[in-house]
Design a protein around this motif. Structure first.
Motif, short mmCIF file in Angstrom:
data_model
loop_
_atom_site.label_atom_id
_atom_site.label_comp_id
_atom_site.label_asym_id
_atom_site.label_seq_id
_atom_site.Cartn_x
_atom_site.Cartn_y
_atom_site.Cartn_z
N ALA A 235 -29.63 32.50 -21.95
CA ALA A 235 -29.70 31.25 -22.69
C ALA A 235 -30.54 30.20 -21.96
O ALA A 235 -31.33 29.47 -22.58
CB ALA A 235 -28.29 30.72 -22.94
N ARG A 236 -30.38 30.13 -20.64
CA ARG A 236 -31.15 29.13 -19.87
C ARG A 236 -32.64 29.44 -19.88
O ARG A 236 -33.47 28.52 -19.97
CB ARG A 236 -30.62 29.08 -18.44
CG ARG A 236 -29.30 28.32 -18.31
CD ARG A 236 -28.71 28.43 -16.92
NE ARG A 236 -27.55 27.54 -16.77
CZ ARG A 236 -26.66 27.65 -15.80
NH1 ARG A 236 -26.77 28.62 -14.88
NH2 ARG A 236 -25.64 26.80 -15.74
N ARG A 237 -32.98 30.72 -19.80
CA ARG A 237 -34.41 31.08 -19.82
C ARG A 237 -35.04 30.75 -21.16
O ARG A 237 -36.17 30.24 -21.21
CB ARG A 237 -34.59 32.55 -19.46
CG ARG A 237 -34.41 32.84 -17.98
CD ARG A 237 -34.71 34.30 -17.65
NE ARG A 237 -34.53 34.56 -16.23
CZ ARG A 237 -35.46 34.40 -15.30
NH1 ARG A 237 -36.67 33.96 -15.65
NH2 ARG A 237 -35.22 34.69 -14.04
N LEU A 238 -34.34 31.03 -22.24
CA LEU A 238 -34.89 30.69 -23.55
C LEU A 238 -34.99 29.19 -23.73
O LEU A 238 -35.97 28.68 -24.29
CB LEU A 238 -34.03 31.31 -24.66
CG LEU A 238 -33.95 32.84 -24.70
CD1 LEU A 238 -33.33 33.31 -26.01
CD2 LEU A 238 -35.30 33.50 -24.48
N HIS A 239 -33.99 28.46 -23.23
CA HIS A 239 -34.05 27.00 -23.28
C HIS A 239 -35.27 26.49 -22.54
O HIS A 239 -35.99 25.60 -23.01
CB HIS A 239 -32.76 26.41 -22.68
CG HIS A 239 -32.67 24.92 -22.77
ND1 HIS A 239 -33.16 24.09 -21.79
CD2 HIS A 239 -32.13 24.10 -23.72
CE1 HIS A 239 -32.92 22.83 -22.12
NE2 HIS A 239 -32.30 22.81 -23.30
N GLY A 240 -35.54 27.07 -21.37
CA GLY A 240 -36.69 26.64 -20.57
C GLY A 240 -38.03 26.98 -21.19
O GLY A 240 -39.05 26.36 -20.86
#
Length: 430
Positions: free
Chosen positions: A285-290
């Motif tokens: 989730a954090r990678r997609l957010h970034g």
């Protein structure tokens, strides 16, 4: 033994502590049970050995995949009847050990062992995943797991999926075709993402390229589609070229953790997050957010399981893990939403389309069975039986509300200000 079916039925009911809801037909041609019920066909004694040496779902699956066990009559009716004894019973090998404290059950098991023949555990069917212990969800292990499931052969998937080549839940209207329902699903996702010409879309787990092609052709966006399957990528690239979209669609064999060329205006993740696993979901989730620009949208289309009263007792489905999706994990919807929010997303919309997946799976089973001989030639009898059982059982699981599927629309909310979405966001439903 002159009447193996009656003997087998009586012993099985003693061990299970419940009547068998199906008819039994044994290797000697004998039958026992309700004449109007579908029959569980025990083709040889080896089927018994498989189930006795691995009690529970995995033993049944091995017997089915190997062809030692079959169904005569409607497969869905048989699986539905057996669900209470297998998938919803809550018992596994430990439950059998507990029941062996009963002398009558021990006696019945001994008789079943005699009936099964020489006590040699049969080797698992070759379609079962053979892998050493490893850390889950490393780049290498994820690539191996994806290859096991998706590199079965593009021709095989053409039989199952039909011309749309979309391997996720369709979005149905009464009377519509599978192809139109899949097109409507892709358009629903495009509408939720608010795709407009000139935007950049990242399609995570792009499969055979259907979403990437739809978004570029119908909405004028530039698309990067990523997959870990070389077979999928080759097929998708050819489709992109045939559509004349090579200037707008790039298909890569790439892990989502290695994508560095953001930001994107939108990200679609359709039936991919089930492969991520609980331990790595927050990183996902954090990678997609970034990778999203401020105000960018994520559409996360994902199967969910129902939460357990005690989550520490949750066990991965043995059949699915061994034959279908190695290392795959399902999470409750609430857990997924929480992890997306922890990663910084603002969750703006959740839509359950559970019934749609049941209908999709039934249509895939129909496609497979209609071209069964060719599917077997392209893969193997065991592989075809894996997909038949997996899809039929999954259809019933969706119908029984044991699992669901949800589209979660989340936004990387710009600071300060609103989400960047229209005030009335559900215009896609009108």
């Amino acid at each position: 033994m002159a009447d193996a079916a009656s003997r087998l039925r009586s012993l099985a009911e003693q061990v299970l502590g419940a009547p068998l809801p199906v008819r039994l037909r044994a290797w000697d041609g004998s039958q026992a049970g309700p004449p109007d019920a579908p029959a569980l066909v025990v083709r040889n004694r080896r089927a018994l050995r498989r189930m006795l040496f691995k009690p529970g779902e995995l033993g049944l699956a091995r017997a089915w995949v190997s062809g030692d066990l079959g169904v005569e009559g409607d497969l869905y009716t048989a699986l539905d009847a057996m669900a209470g004894l297998v998938w919803e019973r809550g018992d596994d090998a430990r439950g059998l050990v507990e029941s062996l404290r009963d002398p009558a059950v021990r006696s019945a098991v001994r008789e079943l062992l005699k009936l099964a023949g020489p006590p040699i555990p049969p080797a698992p069917p070759r379609e079962e995943v053979r892998r050493p212990r490893h850390r889950l969800h490393t780049r290498r292990s994820d690539k191996q797991a994806i290859s096991h499931h998706y590199d079965v052969g593009n021709d095989f998937y053409e039989i199952v999926l039909g011309p749309s080549m979309v391997y996720s839940c369709a979005y149905w209207e009464d009377g519509g075709s599978l192809e139109s329902a899949q097109r409507d699903k892709l358009e629903l996702i495009s509408a939720k993402l608010g795709l407009t010409p000139g935007q950049r879309l990242l399609d995570v787990g792009c499969g055979w390229g259907s979403m990437a092609i739809h978004a570029a052709r119908e909405h004028g966006v530039s698309v990067v589609g990523i997959t870990l399957s070389h077979e999928q990528a080759a097929y998708a690239r050819k489709r992109v070229a045939d559509e004349g979209l090579t200037d707008r669609v790039e298909i890569r064999v790439q892990d989502y953790r290695d994508v560095k060329d953001g930001p994107f205006d939108a990200i679609s993740s359709i039936g991919m997050a089930e492969h991520v696993g609980a331990e790595g979901y927050l990183e996902y989730a954090r990678r997609l957010h970034g990778l999203l620009r401020p105000g960018g949208r994520l559409l996360n289309h994902q199967i969910a399981r129902r939460p357990q009263q005690d989550e520490s007792t949750y066990r991965v489905d043995e059949f699915i893990d061994a034959y279908v999706f190695p290392d795959g994990e399902l999470a409750p919807l609430g857990t997924t939403v929480t992890q997306l929010e922890r990663a910084g997303f603002e969750v703006r919309d959740v839509e359950s389309i559970r019934e749609h997946y049941a209908r999709t799976l039934r249509r895939w089973v129909t496609n497979l069975e209609a071209d069964w001989d060719r599917a077997v030639r392209l893969t193997s009898p065991g592989r075809a039986r894996v997909w038949q059982l997996y899809m039929a059982a999954s259809a019933l699981a969706f119908e029984r509300n044991r699992i669901g599927v949800n589209q979660v629309l989340a936004v990387r909310t710009p600071e300060p200000g609103g989400s960047g979405l229209p005030l009335r966001t559900r215009t896609w439903n009108t």
